[in-house]
Design a protein around this motif. Structure first.
Motif, PDB file in Angstrom:
ATOM      1  N   THR A 139      -9.094 -45.021   5.118  1.00 43.75           N
ATOM      2  CA  THR A 139      -9.359 -45.834   3.940  1.00 43.75           C
ATOM      3  C   THR A 139     -10.332 -46.946   4.307  1.00 43.75           C
ATOM      4  OG1 THR A 139      -8.328 -47.097   2.154  1.00 43.75           O
ATOM      5  CG2 THR A 139      -7.398 -47.359   4.353  1.00 43.75           C
ATOM      6  N   THR A 140     -10.497 -47.905   3.405  1.00 42.19           N
ATOM      7  CA  THR A 140     -11.395 -49.039   3.635  1.00 42.19           C
ATOM      8  C   THR A 140     -10.658 -50.325   3.308  1.00 42.19           C
ATOM      9  OG1 THR A 140     -13.334 -47.701   3.058  1.00 42.19           O
ATOM     10  CG2 THR A 140     -13.607 -50.079   3.041  1.00 42.19           C
ATOM     11  N   LEU A 141     -10.823 -51.323   4.136  1.00 39.65           N
ATOM     12  CA  LEU A 141     -10.273 -52.649   3.880  1.00 39.65           C
ATOM     13  C   LEU A 141     -11.410 -53.633   3.674  1.00 39.65           C
ATOM     14  CD1 LEU A 141      -7.333 -52.998   6.450  1.00 39.65           C
ATOM     15  CD2 LEU A 141      -7.205 -52.405   4.022  1.00 39.65           C
ATOM     16  N   ALA A 142     -11.165 -54.610   2.807  1.00 40.92           N
ATOM     17  CA  ALA A 142     -12.189 -55.615   2.514  1.00 40.92           C
ATOM     18  C   ALA A 142     -11.573 -56.999   2.620  1.00 40.92           C
ATOM     19  CB  ALA A 142     -12.783 -55.398   1.126  1.00 40.92           C
ATOM     20  N   SER A 143     -12.378 -57.934   3.138  1.00 39.57           N
ATOM     21  CA  SER A 143     -11.941 -59.320   3.260  1.00 39.57           C
ATOM     22  C   SER A 143     -13.158 -60.221   3.314  1.00 39.57           C
ATOM     23  CB  SER A 143     -11.095 -59.503   4.527  1.00 39.57           C
ATOM     24  OG  SER A 143     -10.794 -60.866   4.753  1.00 39.57           O
ATOM     25  N   ARG A 144     -13.197 -61.203   2.432  1.00 41.06           N
ATOM     26  CA  ARG A 144     -14.276 -62.189   2.407  1.00 41.06           C
ATOM     27  C   ARG A 144     -15.661 -61.526   2.334  1.00 41.06           C
ATOM     28  NH1 ARG A 144     -10.438 -64.209   6.069  1.00 41.06           N
ATOM     29  NH2 ARG A 144      -9.615 -66.252   5.478  1.00 41.06           N
ATOM     30  N   GLY A 145     -15.759 -60.498   1.507  1.00 40.16           N
ATOM     31  CA  GLY A 145     -17.033 -59.820   1.313  1.00 40.16           C
ATOM     32  C   GLY A 145     -17.404 -58.837   2.402  1.00 40.16           C
ATOM     33  N   THR A 146     -16.530 -58.636   3.400  1.00 37.51           N
ATOM     34  CA  THR A 146     -16.799 -57.708   4.494  1.00 37.51           C
ATOM     35  C   THR A 146     -15.891 -56.502   4.368  1.00 37.51           C
ATOM     36  OG1 THR A 146     -17.378 -59.552   5.947  1.00 37.51           O
ATOM     37  CG2 THR A 146     -16.898 -57.441   6.995  1.00 37.51           C
ATOM     38  N   ARG A 147     -16.480 -55.307   4.553  1.00 39.79           N
ATOM     39  CA  ARG A 147     -15.701 -54.072   4.485  1.00 39.79           C
ATOM     40  C   ARG A 147     -15.699 -53.379   5.840  1.00 39.79           C
ATOM     41  NH1 ARG A 147     -16.655 -50.856  -1.211  1.00 39.79           N
ATOM     42  NH2 ARG A 147     -16.378 -52.642  -2.643  1.00 39.79           N
ATOM     43  N   ALA A 148     -14.635 -52.615   6.066  1.00 37.65           N
ATOM     44  CA  ALA A 148     -14.528 -51.868   7.313  1.00 37.65           C
ATOM     45  C   ALA A 148     -13.728 -50.598   7.063  1.00 37.65           C
ATOM     46  CB  ALA A 148     -13.858 -52.710   8.394  1.00 37.65           C
ATOM     47  N   SER A 149     -14.212 -49.503   7.636  1.00 38.81           N
ATOM     48  CA  SER A 149     -13.475 -48.249   7.582  1.00 38.81           C
ATOM     49  C   SER A 149     -12.325 -48.322   8.580  1.00 38.81           C
ATOM     50  CB  SER A 149     -14.388 -47.073   7.926  1.00 38.81           C
ATOM     51  OG  SER A 149     -15.460 -46.986   6.989  1.00 38.81           O
ATOM     52  N   VAL A 150     -11.143 -47.904   8.156  1.00 38.76           N
ATOM     53  CA  VAL A 150      -9.969 -48.038   9.006  1.00 38.76           C
ATOM     54  C   VAL A 150      -9.141 -46.760   8.971  1.00 38.76           C
ATOM     55  CG1 VAL A 150      -9.858 -50.527   8.620  1.00 38.76           C
ATOM     56  CG2 VAL A 150      -8.503 -48.988   7.180  1.00 38.76           C
ATOM     57  N   GLU A 151      -8.301 -46.640   9.987  1.00 36.50           N
ATOM     58  CA  GLU A 151      -7.274 -45.597  10.018  1.00 36.50           C
ATOM     59  C   GLU A 151      -5.939 -46.286   9.822  1.00 36.50           C
ATOM     60  OE1 GLU A 151      -5.081 -43.498  13.576  1.00 36.50           O
ATOM     61  OE2 GLU A 151      -7.043 -42.540  13.281  1.00 36.50           O
ATOM     62  N   LEU A 152      -5.305 -46.006   8.686  1.00 36.97           N
ATOM     63  CA  LEU A 152      -4.015 -46.597   8.361  1.00 36.97           C
ATOM     64  C   LEU A 152      -2.934 -45.693   8.960  1.00 36.97           C
ATOM     65  CD1 LEU A 152      -3.265 -49.141   6.744  1.00 36.97           C
ATOM     66  CD2 LEU A 152      -2.874 -47.664   4.764  1.00 36.97           C
ATOM     67  N   ARG A 153      -2.235 -46.189   9.967  1.00 39.06           N
ATOM     68  CA  ARG A 153      -1.279 -45.372  10.720  1.00 39.06           C
ATOM     69  C   ARG A 153       0.150 -45.809  10.411  1.00 39.06           C
ATOM     70  NH1 ARG A 153      -2.292 -44.874  17.053  1.00 39.06           N
ATOM     71  NH2 ARG A 153      -4.204 -43.930  16.198  1.00 39.06           N
ATOM     72  N   ALA A 154       0.947 -44.872   9.900  1.00 44.81           N
ATOM     73  CA  ALA A 154       2.338 -45.169   9.559  1.00 44.81           C
ATOM     74  C   ALA A 154       3.180 -45.233  10.832  1.00 44.81           C
ATOM     75  CB  ALA A 154       2.879 -44.101   8.620  1.00 44.81           C
ATOM     76  N   THR A 155       3.695 -46.424  11.115  1.00 43.86           N
ATOM     77  CA  THR A 155       4.444 -46.653  12.352  1.00 43.86           C
ATOM     78  C   THR A 155       5.797 -47.248  11.988  1.00 43.86           C
ATOM     79  OG1 THR A 155       2.312 -47.196  13.362  1.00 43.86           O
ATOM     80  CG2 THR A 155       4.276 -47.632  14.665  1.00 43.86           C
ATOM     81  N   PRO A 156       6.845 -46.417  11.909  1.00 48.85           N
ATOM     82  CA  PRO A 156       8.143 -46.930  11.459  1.00 48.85           C
ATOM     83  C   PRO A 156       8.739 -47.969  12.400  1.00 48.85           C
ATOM     84  CG  PRO A 156       8.342 -44.677  12.273  1.00 48.85           C
ATOM     85  CD  PRO A 156       6.886 -44.976  12.190  1.00 48.85           C
ATOM     86  N   GLU A 157       8.462 -47.878  13.694  1.00 51.47           N
ATOM     87  CA  GLU A 157       8.964 -48.855  14.650  1.00 51.47           C
ATOM     88  C   GLU A 157       7.925 -49.046  15.755  1.00 51.47           C
ATOM     89  OE1 GLU A 157      11.645 -45.661  17.210  1.00 51.47           O
ATOM     90  OE2 GLU A 157      12.612 -47.162  15.951  1.00 51.47           O
ATOM     91  N   ARG A 158       8.071 -50.138  16.456  1.00 50.42           N
ATOM     92  CA  ARG A 158       7.078 -50.451  17.488  1.00 50.42           C
ATOM     93  C   ARG A 158       7.167 -49.420  18.609  1.00 50.42           C
ATOM     94  NH1 ARG A 158       6.121 -56.444  20.095  1.00 50.42           N
ATOM     95  NH2 ARG A 158       4.050 -56.037  20.983  1.00 50.42           N
ATOM     96  N   PRO A 159       6.053 -48.781  18.976  1.00 47.18           N
ATOM     97  CA  PRO A 159       6.089 -47.692  19.956  1.00 47.18           C
ATOM     98  C   PRO A 159       6.453 -48.185  21.350  1.00 47.18           C
ATOM     99  CG  PRO A 159       4.031 -47.699  18.696  1.00 47.18           C
ATOM    100  CD  PRO A 159       4.706 -49.002  18.449  1.00 47.18           C
ATOM    101  N   THR A 160       6.951 -47.262  22.168  1.00 48.43           N
ATOM    102  CA  THR A 160       7.173 -47.540  23.587  1.00 48.43           C
ATOM    103  C   THR A 160       6.010 -47.028  24.424  1.00 48.43           C
ATOM    104  OG1 THR A 160       8.426 -45.479  23.783  1.00 48.43           O
ATOM    105  CG2 THR A 160       9.681 -47.488  23.361  1.00 48.43           C
ATOM    106  N   VAL A 161       5.314 -45.995  23.934  1.00 51.60           N
ATOM    107  CA  VAL A 161       4.084 -45.497  24.549  1.00 51.60           C
ATOM    108  C   VAL A 161       2.933 -45.876  23.632  1.00 51.60           C
ATOM    109  CG1 VAL A 161       2.789 -43.447  25.258  1.00 51.60           C
ATOM    110  CG2 VAL A 161       5.243 -43.587  25.706  1.00 51.60           C
ATOM    111  N   GLY A 162       1.880 -46.475  24.194  1.00 52.08           N
ATOM    112  CA  GLY A 162       0.812 -46.980  23.351  1.00 52.08           C
ATOM    113  C   GLY A 162       1.282 -48.164  22.521  1.00 52.08           C
ATOM    114  N   ARG A 163       2.071 -49.028  23.150  1.00 48.62           N
ATOM    115  CA  ARG A 163       2.669 -50.166  22.452  1.00 48.62           C
ATOM    116  C   ARG A 163       1.641 -51.277  22.290  1.00 48.62           C
ATOM    117  NH1 ARG A 163       8.026 -51.983  22.139  1.00 48.62           N
ATOM    118  NH2 ARG A 163       8.314 -54.234  21.949  1.00 48.62           N
ATOM    119  N   PRO A 164       1.205 -51.585  21.060  1.00 49.03           N
ATOM    120  CA  PRO A 164       0.184 -52.628  20.869  1.00 49.03           C
ATOM    121  C   PRO A 164       0.676 -53.979  21.381  1.00 49.03           C
ATOM    122  CG  PRO A 164       0.494 -51.313  18.874  1.00 49.03           C
ATOM    123  CD  PRO A 164       1.608 -50.949  19.797  1.00 49.03           C
TER     124      PRO A 164
END
Length: 384
Positions: A90-115
């Motif tokens: 999808t695309t997100l916009a903020s303060r006149g700036t747009r960016a293509s994004v990947e919206l990832r459904a994450t039910p809980e905080r991961p243990t592998v690849g933990r941000p």
């Protein structure tokens, strides 16, 4: 050989302070080099630090929704998996700036690849429209926790709850979409799924990708990204900093080598009378050289081993950022090799500088003639 050992033992008892100084100087040099190596990696390669701390996945695979990605967890060499996570572009916009994004459904905080959160907090069921942005994407959108972002073309909005670092490929306008973590309720219409594979042996990444393609079929896989690609991209941003710090590191090493060489040369010059006595009782120049090489290499080995042991034992117990850098460095693949290579290199370098000074000691005459008497005799002969 017995006479050499006896003289070395006698010299050690007579000059304990000098021997202790050389051992401590070598230990200080090796500790400094090891700490500099850890800080160098910490400063110039933040991607490796993030990857280690978040237990990053070595392979990320984007597949169709119908792909049976659960089979990948059973592949040989796969230690653990992250996901699978439903995802949508999808695309997100903020303060006149747009960016293509990947919206990832994450039910809980991961243990592998933990941000790794750098601001705000993780997803909260109390805020179903809350999201966490990857740090580079957040900078591009000028977004911070508490801001509201819109999805152009829809009436939906999302609230930024946090900003996090990730070892996955980062946002690049027009090339790589930014990564956004959200609750499943905020991703109502997923178009794909994402799974991360953490491998037992990172060098088997290519083989793991081939096995995944074989199991799922090439038509089910949309995109594959590996840890080598993400690392190469991240390191390119810090190449200049690495070169500058590396240049200063080389200069510091040369300065330390010159200091040790000066100390050893001074010590040998202070033993000219002893060297003359050794030659007078039958020591050959080669034996004199070996005496000093044996002594100073032994001191260097003692100091280097002590420094490596101290650094390895304390590690992350050092206070502040230094402890963080050592803790990350100890988890890197090349840590053990560096822990051996740096002390060995320091000992070899000190051995080379000692060899030059010892070679000069081997040229000392058995019975040195005072310079003053030689100069006075010649001057007198010239006058009368």
């Amino acid at each position: 050989m017995r006479a050499t050992l006896r003289w070395a033992h006698s010299d050690l008892r007579t000059h304990r302070g000098e021997a202790l100084f050389l051992v401590l100087a070598t230990a200080g040099i090796v500790v400094s080099l090891l700490l500099a190596t850890a800080l160098f990696g910490y400063a110039t390669n933040p991607w490796q630090r993030i990857f280690t701390q978040e237990r990053g996945a070595h392979v990320w695979i984007h597949t169709a929704e119908s792909a049976q990605v659960g089979k990948l967890a059973d592949l040989d060499g796969v230690q653990s998996v992250a996901g699978p996570y439903p995802a949508a572009s999808t695309t997100l916009a903020s303060r006149g700036t747009r960016a293509s994004v990947e919206l990832r459904a994450t039910p809980e905080r991961p243990t592998v690849g933990r941000p790794l959160l750098t601001a705000g907090h993780w997803l909260d069921p109390a805020t179903p429209d809350g999201v966490v942005l990857e740090s580079r994407l957040a900078r591009a959108l000028l977004a911070e926790p508490g801001d509201t972002l819109t999805l152009p073309g829809t009436k939906r909005t999302v609230t930024v709850l946090g900003v996090a670092d990730s070892a996955e490929p980062r946002y690049r306008p027009g090339e790589q979409p930014g990564l956004v973590w959200a609750l499943p309720s905020a991703v109502p219409d997923p178009t794909s799924q994402v799974i991360g594979l953490r491998l037992t042996d990172p060098d088997d990444t290519g083989y793991a990708v081939q096995r995944a393609v074989t199991v799922l079929g090439s038509g089910a896989i949309g995109e594959v990204s590996t840890w080598q690609q993400a690392r190469a991209e991240a390191q390119g941003d810090n190449r200049l900093l690495g070169q500058v710090l590396g240049l200063f590191g080389v200069g510091a090493l040369l300065a330390a080598g010159l200091a040790v060489h000066g100390a050893i040369s001074t010590r040998i010059r202070g033993h000219l009378r002893d060297i003359s006595v050794l030659k007078a009782i039958g020591f050959t120049p080669a034996q004199v050289v070996r005496v000093f090489l044996f002594q100073h290499i032994a001191y260097a080995v003692l100091g280097a081993v002590g420094a490596a042991t101290l650094t390895g034992a304390l590690g992350s117990r050092f206070p502040g950022r230094l402890g963080d850098a050592l803790g990350v460095w100890q988890g890197l693949p090349g840590h053990t090799l560096t822990l051996f290579a740096v002390p060995i290199g320091a000992v070899l370098f000190i051995g080379a500088t000692t060899g030059l000074a010892a070679w000069r000691a081997g040229r000392v005459p058995p019975v040195p003639v005072p310079r003053g008497s030689l100069g006075g005799g010649r001057a007198g002969g010239g006058r009368f």
